[in-house]
Design an enzyme around this catalytic site. Structure first.
Site, PDB file in Angstrom:
ATOM      1  N   TRP A 128      -3.664  -1.942  -1.230  1.00 45.91           N
ATOM      2  CA  TRP A 128      -3.636  -3.196  -2.006  1.00 45.91           C
ATOM      3  C   TRP A 128      -4.065  -4.257  -1.016  1.00 45.91           C
ATOM      4  O   TRP A 128      -3.314  -4.584  -0.079  1.00 45.91           O
ATOM      5  CB  TRP A 128      -2.240  -3.472  -2.560  1.00 45.91           C
ATOM      6  CG  TRP A 128      -2.179  -4.679  -3.439  1.00 45.91           C
ATOM      7  CD1 TRP A 128      -2.739  -4.841  -4.679  1.00 45.91           C
ATOM      8  CD2 TRP A 128      -1.538  -5.920  -3.147  1.00 45.91           C
ATOM      9  NE1 TRP A 128      -2.470  -6.081  -5.178  1.00 45.91           N
ATOM     10  CE2 TRP A 128      -1.730  -6.769  -4.259  1.00 45.91           C
ATOM     11  CE3 TRP A 128      -0.804  -6.395  -2.075  1.00 45.91           C
ATOM     12  CZ2 TRP A 128      -1.232  -8.055  -4.316  1.00 45.91           C
ATOM     13  CZ3 TRP A 128      -0.290  -7.681  -2.126  1.00 45.91           C
ATOM     14  CH2 TRP A 128      -0.528  -8.497  -3.234  1.00 45.91           C
ATOM     15  N   ARG A 153       1.357   1.885  -5.968  1.00 48.35           N
ATOM     16  CA  ARG A 153       1.693   0.860  -4.963  1.00 48.35           C
ATOM     17  C   ARG A 153       0.480   0.001  -4.588  1.00 48.35           C
ATOM     18  O   ARG A 153       0.631  -1.048  -3.967  1.00 48.35           O
ATOM     19  CB  ARG A 153       2.250   1.527  -3.701  1.00 48.35           C
ATOM     20  CG  ARG A 153       3.497   2.369  -3.915  1.00 48.35           C
ATOM     21  CD  ARG A 153       3.864   3.104  -2.643  1.00 48.35           C
ATOM     22  NE  ARG A 153       4.167   2.187  -1.587  1.00 48.35           N
ATOM     23  CZ  ARG A 153       5.387   1.709  -1.355  1.00 48.35           C
ATOM     24  NH1 ARG A 153       6.397   2.063  -2.120  1.00 48.35           N
ATOM     25  NH2 ARG A 153       5.602   0.863  -0.379  1.00 48.35           N
ATOM     26  N   LYS A 209       3.014  -2.220  -7.436  1.00 49.68           N
ATOM     27  CA  LYS A 209       4.364  -2.032  -7.969  1.00 49.68           C
ATOM     28  C   LYS A 209       5.410  -2.795  -7.165  1.00 49.68           C
ATOM     29  O   LYS A 209       6.356  -3.317  -7.724  1.00 49.68           O
ATOM     30  CB  LYS A 209       4.729  -0.543  -7.978  1.00 49.68           C
ATOM     31  CG  LYS A 209       6.079  -0.246  -8.623  1.00 49.68           C
ATOM     32  CD  LYS A 209       6.162  -0.757 -10.048  1.00 49.68           C
ATOM     33  CE  LYS A 209       7.509  -0.527 -10.671  1.00 49.68           C
ATOM     34  NZ  LYS A 209       7.650  -1.172 -11.997  1.00 49.68           N
ATOM     35  N   GLU A 262       0.242  -9.522 -17.717  1.00 50.36           N
ATOM     36  CA  GLU A 262      -0.118  -8.529 -16.688  1.00 50.36           C
ATOM     37  C   GLU A 262      -0.686  -7.255 -17.289  1.00 50.36           C
ATOM     38  O   GLU A 262      -1.349  -6.488 -16.609  1.00 50.36           O
ATOM     39  CB  GLU A 262       1.075  -8.228 -15.788  1.00 50.36           C
ATOM     40  CG  GLU A 262       2.269  -7.613 -16.459  1.00 50.36           C
ATOM     41  CD  GLU A 262       3.395  -7.358 -15.449  1.00 50.36           C
ATOM     42  OE1 GLU A 262       3.151  -7.308 -14.238  1.00 50.36           O
ATOM     43  OE2 GLU A 262       4.537  -7.214 -15.893  1.00 50.36           O
ATOM     44  N   GLU A 287       9.768 -13.361 -19.894  1.00 47.34           N
ATOM     45  CA  GLU A 287       9.459 -11.951 -19.617  1.00 47.34           C
ATOM     46  C   GLU A 287       8.403 -11.439 -20.585  1.00 47.34           C
ATOM     47  O   GLU A 287       7.477 -10.725 -20.201  1.00 47.34           O
ATOM     48  CB  GLU A 287      10.735 -11.123 -19.695  1.00 47.34           C
ATOM     49  CG  GLU A 287      10.541  -9.619 -19.614  1.00 47.34           C
ATOM     50  CD  GLU A 287       9.809  -9.146 -18.352  1.00 47.34           C
ATOM     51  OE1 GLU A 287       9.642  -9.938 -17.413  1.00 47.34           O
ATOM     52  OE2 GLU A 287       9.388  -7.986 -18.323  1.00 47.34           O
ATOM     53  N   LYS A 322       4.799  -9.854 -19.460  1.00 47.89           N
ATOM     54  CA  LYS A 322       4.336  -8.523 -19.894  1.00 47.89           C
ATOM     55  C   LYS A 322       2.944  -8.622 -20.508  1.00 47.89           C
ATOM     56  O   LYS A 322       2.037  -7.854 -20.182  1.00 47.89           O
ATOM     57  CB  LYS A 322       5.303  -7.930 -20.925  1.00 47.89           C
ATOM     58  CG  LYS A 322       6.580  -7.407 -20.327  1.00 47.89           C
ATOM     59  CD  LYS A 322       6.421  -6.102 -19.595  1.00 47.89           C
ATOM     60  CE  LYS A 322       6.539  -6.035 -18.128  1.00 47.89           C
ATOM     61  NZ  LYS A 322       7.228  -6.925 -17.316  1.00 47.89           N
ATOM     62  N   CYS A 327       0.840  -1.192   0.000  1.00 46.31           N
ATOM     63  CA  CYS A 327       0.000   0.000   0.000  1.00 46.31           C
ATOM     64  C   CYS A 327       0.880   1.249   0.000  1.00 46.31           C
ATOM     65  O   CYS A 327       2.089   1.179   0.138  1.00 46.31           O
ATOM     66  CB  CYS A 327      -0.879   0.025   1.250  1.00 46.31           C
ATOM     67  SG  CYS A 327      -1.694  -1.529   1.594  1.00 46.31           S
ATOM     68  N   HIS A 358       6.915 -31.233 -26.147  1.00 49.44           N
ATOM     69  CA  HIS A 358       6.734 -32.245 -25.086  1.00 49.44           C
ATOM     70  C   HIS A 358       5.417 -32.029 -24.350  1.00 49.44           C
ATOM     71  O   HIS A 358       5.365 -32.112 -23.131  1.00 49.44           O
ATOM     72  CB  HIS A 358       7.922 -32.182 -24.115  1.00 49.44           C
ATOM     73  CG  HIS A 358       9.217 -32.541 -24.763  1.00 49.44           C
ATOM     74  ND1 HIS A 358       9.579 -33.835 -25.073  1.00 49.44           N
ATOM     75  CD2 HIS A 358      10.210 -31.745 -25.240  1.00 49.44           C
ATOM     76  CE1 HIS A 358      10.749 -33.839 -25.669  1.00 49.44           C
ATOM     77  NE2 HIS A 358      11.169 -32.587 -25.788  1.00 49.44           N
ATOM     78  N   ASN A 417       0.847  -0.008   6.245  1.00 52.55           N
ATOM     79  CA  ASN A 417       1.296  -0.816   5.112  1.00 52.55           C
ATOM     80  C   ASN A 417       2.058  -1.995   5.701  1.00 52.55           C
ATOM     81  O   ASN A 417       3.055  -1.801   6.393  1.00 52.55           O
ATOM     82  CB  ASN A 417       2.202   0.018   4.193  1.00 52.55           C
ATOM     83  CG  ASN A 417       2.785  -0.825   3.070  1.00 52.55           C
ATOM     84  OD1 ASN A 417       2.202  -1.831   2.677  1.00 52.55           O
ATOM     85  ND2 ASN A 417       3.957  -0.439   2.583  1.00 52.55           N
ATOM     86  N   GLY A 418       1.595  -3.210   5.439  1.00 53.24           N
ATOM     87  CA  GLY A 418       2.283  -4.402   5.963  1.00 53.24           C
ATOM     88  C   GLY A 418       1.254  -5.426   6.412  1.00 53.24           C
ATOM     89  O   GLY A 418       0.064  -5.310   6.130  1.00 53.24           O
TER      90      GLY A 418
HETATM   91  C1  AGP Z   1       6.947  -7.039 -13.347  1.00 48.95           C
HETATM   92  O1  AGP Z   1       6.337  -6.463 -14.488  1.00 48.95           O
HETATM   93  C2  AGP Z   1       5.965  -7.231 -12.220  1.00 48.95           C
HETATM   94  N1  AGP Z   1       5.334  -6.020 -11.879  1.00 48.95           N
HETATM   95  C3  AGP Z   1       6.536  -8.002 -11.050  1.00 48.95           C
HETATM   96  O2  AGP Z   1       6.775  -9.302 -11.514  1.00 48.95           O
HETATM   97  C4  AGP Z   1       7.862  -7.485 -10.444  1.00 48.95           C
HETATM   98  O3  AGP Z   1       8.923  -7.667 -11.351  1.00 48.95           O
HETATM   99  C5  AGP Z   1       8.160  -8.320  -9.194  1.00 48.95           C
HETATM  100  O4  AGP Z   1       7.123  -8.104  -8.267  1.00 48.95           O
HETATM  101  C6  AGP Z   1       9.510  -7.999  -8.544  1.00 48.95           C
HETATM  102  O5  AGP Z   1       9.524  -6.649  -8.160  1.00 48.95           O
HETATM  103  P1  AGP Z   1      10.954  -6.015  -7.699  1.00 48.95           P
HETATM  104  O6  AGP Z   1      11.856  -6.053  -8.889  1.00 48.95           O
HETATM  105  O7  AGP Z   1      10.629  -4.634  -7.256  1.00 48.95           O
HETATM  106  O8  AGP Z   1      11.471  -6.882  -6.577  1.00 48.95           O
END
Ligand code: AGP
Length: 612
Positions: free
Chosen positions: A78, A27, A607, A492, A485, A489, A2, A508, A104-105
């Protein structure tokens, strides 16, 4: 995770906090709330909504004429405990309504405490762990707010970055940190406290990062930091090295597209001052490791999550190809779940853009406990992982606001390549080979720009596949992490179910899923396994699946074989993942845009994931 923000000062605190929440919204953004202090009489105004900060702003505007104030706290959520509803939105209030908390936590022992408080007749109005904190502080309150907060927090187990405000203590905020980041902006006559610098930098560049166990008391006279037991603590201020413009959109429609296009500059900043042409090596002083310590490393372990994990997988190829050091890649959570073997010569790399990912932080702490050398590879200066690792390499890629990581990945791979050269040159990598590699790294900004210059063509191809519901990304060697990757992308950003697969693995089993409606993106630039990957394309075409090939410009073996081609510039295999992934970023961005998706803040995401 958050975003939380607090303000004490002469400005309209409601406006300062709402503006800060908008900068923190990346966040977490499923509900939001604000609490303002009435300085005329002991009263708090608490406004909370499900949804985004803009909805909170509308509701506050309708109610704020009641009073303007110089002290407020705000929260954008969040959800972890309890659905994203108004009742579960922060700040949470004590029974009397005189104390409010934004947090936050995760409080691990909240249920036990909740039951104890309920046994004393306390009634709860939410499903959250945070509400427990507000009632517990009131339970300990005997007229002094900081002391009540300190006593309550000593009963808690878990993580928090939290702020407390009371109707009975005008112009006062109490802030505490344990595991979730808190940064304090020091300005003349006012204080802004937030989860990260994006909400502070428009007020000041002088900031203090709280450490775990710190308790900050802020009044209109300034700030004081103590332990939970009220022992004085000293923390030095540091200077933020970027401006507010860095977190503005700069004319781009989305932060993500801005950050994709920032990559030539970001890569320049990542490389700046670190390519040592005189010794055909690199200079990474943040590692604080001289030649002897470098030579002592006999194993590398990488801990990361998501996109950072995939960058680490490219690193595995780099380290094993250029240093001969065995390199293991582990999902960061595995360091706690499976007690990995860490030996004296082990060097652990914690890769994290935010520097706050809980799983990766847990891995850092586990490896430090076992005596390993731990290096942080982070983008956020002063972040928890960077500080607890104590040494490492910053990306210097500039703030990354879009939740989907882009420039962090390419800068992470560039850093790992520089580390591989440094470690390789303390082993069998010759000066000529080192020179060739740093020459190639110095081309990265132009290589990135060459891909960005093809955005229109890539957008045109993306539009053809925007209605797909399933997709595969294939690669081998250095391109396998790139495939993973690319799939992440697309997943998400566009919510299309996409899978990254090793090119050799598709036959396979997963090939059973191929139909004319399942596009396959194949990454096959000039590289050691290219011919075998081209054969895999034939296998896909035999099942009538549309194939988009990402290949080196001028590739002739692909003509007539695939449905669409994205060309990347000639470059050596060890850095080809960078231009290939930039092409995938643009592909995913334009598909998501074509589908009308929320690009900078995709549903369900945040994030930095500061919960395990
Ligand atoms: C990447 O597009 C995602 N938002 C997510 O996988 C991110 O890379 C992951 O949570 C790790 O975050 P960080 O690099 O801040 O540790």
């Amino acid at each position: 995770m958050c975003g939380i923000i607090g303000y004490v000062g002469p400005q309209d605190a409601g406006k300062v906090v709402i503006s800060g929440l908008k900068r923190l919204e990346y966040r977490g953004y499923d509900s939001a709330g604000i609490a303002l202090q009435n300085v005329q009489q002991p009263e708090l105004l608490v406004v909370r909504t499900a949804g985004k900060v803009t909805e909170l702003e509308i509701e506050l505007d309708a109610r704020q004429p009641l009073f303007s104030t110089g002290t407020a706290i705000g929260h954008t959520r969040w959800a972890t405990h309890g659905e994203p509803t108004r009742e579960n939105a922060h700040p949470h209030s004590s029974s009397s309504g005189n104390i409010v908390v934004a947090h936050n936590g995760i409080i691990d022992n909240y249920l036990v405490i909740k039951q104890l408080l309920q046994g004393q007749g306390i009634e709860f109005t939410s499903e959250t762990d945070t509400e427990v904190i507000a009632h517990l502080i009131e339970h300990y309150y005997e007229g002094e707010l900081s002391e009540a907060v300190g006593r309550a927090l000593q009963q808690l187990e878990g993580t928090y970055g939290l702020m407390v405000m009371s109707a009975l203590h005008p112009n006062m905020l109490v802030t505490a940190r344990n595991g979730s980041p808190i940064v304090v902006g020091i300005c003349d006559g006012e204080t802004v406290i937030a989860s990260d610098v994006s909400a502070v930098v428009s007020h000041t560049k002088q900031v203090i990062y709280l450490d775990d166990g710190d308790l900050l008391t802020t009044t209109s006279d300034g700030v004081s930091i103590t332990s939970l037991r009220n022992l004085p603590v000293a923390r030095d201020a540091i200077e933020i090295d970027w401006d507010i413009e860095a977190i503005e959109k700069g004319g781009f429609e989305h932060f993500m597209r801005k950050e994709i296009h920032e990559q030539p500059t970001a890569l320049q900043n990542t490389l700046r001052g670190r390519l040592d042409f005189s010794s055909s090596s690199t200079k990474l002083s943040g590692m604080q490791m001289g030649p002897t310590k470098l030579a002592d490393i006999d194993r590398i372990m990488v801990a990361a999550c998501g996109t950072s994990l995939y960058a680490g997988m490219v690193g595995k190829h780099l380290f094993e190809d250029f240093t001969g050091i065995p390199t293991d890649i582990l999902h960061a959570a595995e360091f706690r779940d499976h007690n990995p073997i860490v030996q004296r010569g082990t060097c652990m790399l914690a890769i994290s853009q935010s520097g706050e990912t809980a799983d990766t932080l847990g891995a850092v702490r586990e490896c430090l406990r076992k005596g390993a050398q731990v290096l942080g590879i982070c983008n956020v200066v002063g972040s928890t992982i960077a500080r607890e690792a104590g040494k490492g390499v910053y990306l210097h890629a500039g703030p990354e606001i879009g939740v989907a990581s882009t420039k962090a990945f390419t800068s992470q791979v560039a850093v790992l390549a520089m580390m591989a050269i440094l470690l390789g040159r303390s082993r069998r990598l010759s000066a000529d080979s080192g020179q060739r590699m740093i020459d190639e790294l110095s081309r990265l900004p132009e290589l990135a720009q060459a891909v960005l210059d093809q955005e229109d063509e890539i957008a045109g191809i993306a539009a053809k596949y925007a209605r797909a519901e399933h997709a595969f990304f294939l690669g081998r060697g250095y391109m396998y992490p790139a495939a993973l990757e690319g799939a992440l992308k697309l997943k998400e950003l566009s919510y299309i179910h996409a899978e990254g697969y090793h090119a050799a693995e598709l036959k396979h089993g997963p090939i059973a899923l191929l139909t004319e409606q399942v596009p396959v993106i194949v990454i096959a630039p000039d590289s050691s396994g290219k011919s075998r990957t081209l054969a895999n394309i034939q296998e896909c075409k035999a099942r009538k699946a549309p194939v988009i090939a990402i290949v080196t410009e001028g590739e002739r073996d692909i003509n007539g074989l695939v449905d669409d081609v994205i060309s990347i510039p000639h470059c050596e295999e060890f850095i080809a993942a960078i231009p290939a992934v930039i092409a995938e970023q643009l592909f995913a961005y334009h598909i998501a845009r074509e589908r009308g998706c929320e690009i900078d803040q995709p549903r369900n995401l945040a994030k930095a994931v500061t919960v395990e």
